[in-house]
Design an enzyme around this catalytic site. Structure first.
Site, PDB file in Angstrom:
ATOM      1  N   LYS A 123       0.837  -1.240   0.087  1.00  0.00           N
ATOM      2  CA  LYS A 123      -0.093   0.042   0.126  1.00  0.00           C
ATOM      3  C   LYS A 123       0.895   1.296   0.024  1.00  0.00           C
ATOM      4  O   LYS A 123       2.192   1.294   0.466  1.00  0.00           O
ATOM      5  CB  LYS A 123      -0.913   0.004   1.139  1.00  0.00           C
ATOM      6  CG  LYS A 123      -2.052  -1.210   0.937  1.00  0.00           C
ATOM      7  CD  LYS A 123      -3.357  -1.197   2.050  1.00  0.00           C
ATOM      8  CE  LYS A 123      -3.967  -2.310   1.755  1.00  0.00           C
ATOM      9  NZ  LYS A 123      -5.120  -2.107   2.979  1.00  0.00           N
ATOM     10  N   PHE A 177     -16.018   1.113   5.267  1.00  0.00           N
ATOM     11  CA  PHE A 177     -14.644   1.507   5.050  1.00  0.00           C
ATOM     12  C   PHE A 177     -14.449   1.555   3.379  1.00  0.00           C
ATOM     13  O   PHE A 177     -13.376   1.977   3.110  1.00  0.00           O
ATOM     14  CB  PHE A 177     -13.771   0.421   5.664  1.00  0.00           C
ATOM     15  CG  PHE A 177     -13.905  -1.133   5.179  1.00  0.00           C
ATOM     16  CD1 PHE A 177     -13.455  -1.494   3.757  1.00  0.00           C
ATOM     17  CD2 PHE A 177     -14.720  -1.893   5.995  1.00  0.00           C
ATOM     18  CE1 PHE A 177     -13.553  -2.617   3.376  1.00  0.00           C
ATOM     19  CE2 PHE A 177     -14.967  -3.079   5.359  1.00  0.00           C
ATOM     20  CZ  PHE A 177     -14.403  -3.756   4.116  1.00  0.00           C
ATOM     21  N   ARG A 198      -0.892 -14.850   3.010  1.00  0.00           N
ATOM     22  CA  ARG A 198      -1.842 -14.411   4.180  1.00  0.00           C
ATOM     23  C   ARG A 198      -1.159 -14.709   5.663  1.00  0.00           C
ATOM     24  O   ARG A 198      -1.179 -13.773   6.518  1.00  0.00           O
ATOM     25  CB  ARG A 198      -3.123 -14.861   3.927  1.00  0.00           C
ATOM     26  CG  ARG A 198      -3.734 -14.511   2.957  1.00  0.00           C
ATOM     27  CD  ARG A 198      -5.081 -15.030   2.482  1.00  0.00           C
ATOM     28  NE  ARG A 198      -6.222 -14.525   3.418  1.00  0.00           N
ATOM     29  CZ  ARG A 198      -6.515 -13.071   3.318  1.00  0.00           C
ATOM     30  NH1 ARG A 198      -6.079 -12.472   2.538  1.00  0.00           N
ATOM     31  NH2 ARG A 198      -7.357 -12.629   4.136  1.00  0.00           N
ATOM     32  N   THR A 226      -5.714  -8.834   9.233  1.00  0.00           N
ATOM     33  CA  THR A 226      -6.328  -7.548   8.756  1.00  0.00           C
ATOM     34  C   THR A 226      -6.101  -6.513   9.514  1.00  0.00           C
ATOM     35  O   THR A 226      -5.597  -5.174   9.228  1.00  0.00           O
ATOM     36  CB  THR A 226      -7.454  -7.637   8.070  1.00  0.00           C
ATOM     37  OG1 THR A 226      -7.533  -8.851   7.156  1.00  0.00           O
ATOM     38  CG2 THR A 226      -7.893  -6.460   7.208  1.00  0.00           C
ATOM     39  N   ARG A 250       2.044  -6.905   8.801  1.00  0.00           N
ATOM     40  CA  ARG A 250       1.180  -5.948   9.096  1.00  0.00           C
ATOM     41  C   ARG A 250       1.214  -5.383  10.604  1.00  0.00           C
ATOM     42  O   ARG A 250       1.061  -4.223  10.881  1.00  0.00           O
ATOM     43  CB  ARG A 250      -0.399  -6.472   9.130  1.00  0.00           C
ATOM     44  CG  ARG A 250      -0.865  -6.670   7.670  1.00  0.00           C
ATOM     45  CD  ARG A 250      -2.213  -7.054   7.670  1.00  0.00           C
ATOM     46  NE  ARG A 250      -2.731  -7.106   6.157  1.00  0.00           N
ATOM     47  CZ  ARG A 250      -3.533  -7.885   5.653  1.00  0.00           C
ATOM     48  NH1 ARG A 250      -4.028  -8.758   6.244  1.00  0.00           N
ATOM     49  NH2 ARG A 250      -3.868  -7.548   4.461  1.00  0.00           N
ATOM     50  N   ASN A 300      -2.826  -0.997   6.449  1.00  0.00           N
ATOM     51  CA  ASN A 300      -2.419  -2.115   7.089  1.00  0.00           C
ATOM     52  C   ASN A 300      -1.305  -2.848   6.281  1.00  0.00           C
ATOM     53  O   ASN A 300      -0.748  -4.005   6.418  1.00  0.00           O
ATOM     54  CB  ASN A 300      -3.374  -3.218   7.306  1.00  0.00           C
ATOM     55  CG  ASN A 300      -4.198  -3.840   6.183  1.00  0.00           C
ATOM     56  OD1 ASN A 300      -3.788  -3.457   4.917  1.00  0.00           O
ATOM     57  ND2 ASN A 300      -5.098  -4.536   6.319  1.00  0.00           N
ATOM     58  N   HIS A 328      -1.793  -6.045   0.910  1.00  0.00           N
ATOM     59  CA  HIS A 328      -3.001  -6.795   0.319  1.00  0.00           C
ATOM     60  C   HIS A 328      -2.819  -8.081  -0.057  1.00  0.00           C
ATOM     61  O   HIS A 328      -1.603  -8.365  -0.565  1.00  0.00           O
ATOM     62  CB  HIS A 328      -4.031  -6.082  -0.493  1.00  0.00           C
ATOM     63  CG  HIS A 328      -5.026  -6.759  -1.251  1.00  0.00           C
ATOM     64  ND1 HIS A 328      -6.071  -7.032  -0.648  1.00  0.00           N
ATOM     65  CD2 HIS A 328      -5.106  -7.452  -2.486  1.00  0.00           C
ATOM     66  CE1 HIS A 328      -6.849  -7.838  -1.396  1.00  0.00           C
ATOM     67  NE2 HIS A 328      -6.077  -8.150  -2.372  1.00  0.00           N
TER      68      HIS A 328
END
Length: 147
Positions: A9, A57, A85, A91, A105, A115, A118
């Site tokens: 991100k 959100f 993951r 998350t 994260r 966070n 993705h």
């Protein structure tokens, strides 16, 4: 072999140290089939997160993804989706800090929206997300190599 999309991100991409740390984790743990930095447009963001359109959100998330450059990867490994993951962690950053303090994260996330990264949550999502972010990528090439 399985594939997944990974996105770093904008707040991570702006932080040179965090970006390098996440790239190192990805390079160490996965075969990278494609990678690129990209500026996510409003249209791309809305398409990518369409499944969340009615959630509280949605606007915050789509706005964040448009706020700067992202870095995208197509990853490949055995159990790639679950492996990525697990590396990312929960998350919700607050939960990640307390339950998995070494996950990405926990280390680089700032909030539930910011966070850090993705990852696709299923094979179906991975194929859909890769087609959106990497429209030039020939997914059939990977399928034929996996046989």
């Amino acid at each position: 072999m399985e594939i997944s999309l990974a996105l770093l991100k904008p707040h991570v991409v702006r932080n040179t140290y965090a970006l390098q740390q996440l790239k190192t984790q990805i390079e160490t743990n996965f075969n990278i089939l494609a990678a690129k930095d990209l500026r996510i447009t409003k249209e791309l963001s809305e398409c990518f997160y369409a499944e969340h359109k009615d959630k509280f959100f949605y606007y915050r998330l789509t706005s964040l993804m448009q706020s700067g450059f992202c870095y995208a990867f197509i990853l490949q490994s055995e159990s790639c989706i679950q492996k990525w993951r697990n590396l990312m962690g929960p998350t919700k950053v607050f939960r990640a800090v307390y339950t998995e303090p070494e996950c990405l994260r926990s280390l680089y996330g700032l909030s539930d929206t910011r966070n850090a990264c993705h990852g696709s949550d299923s094979t179906v999502s991975a194929l859909r997300e890769i087609a959106i972010v990497f429209p030039e990528f020939d997914i059939s090439r990977v399928a034929s190599q996996s046989k």
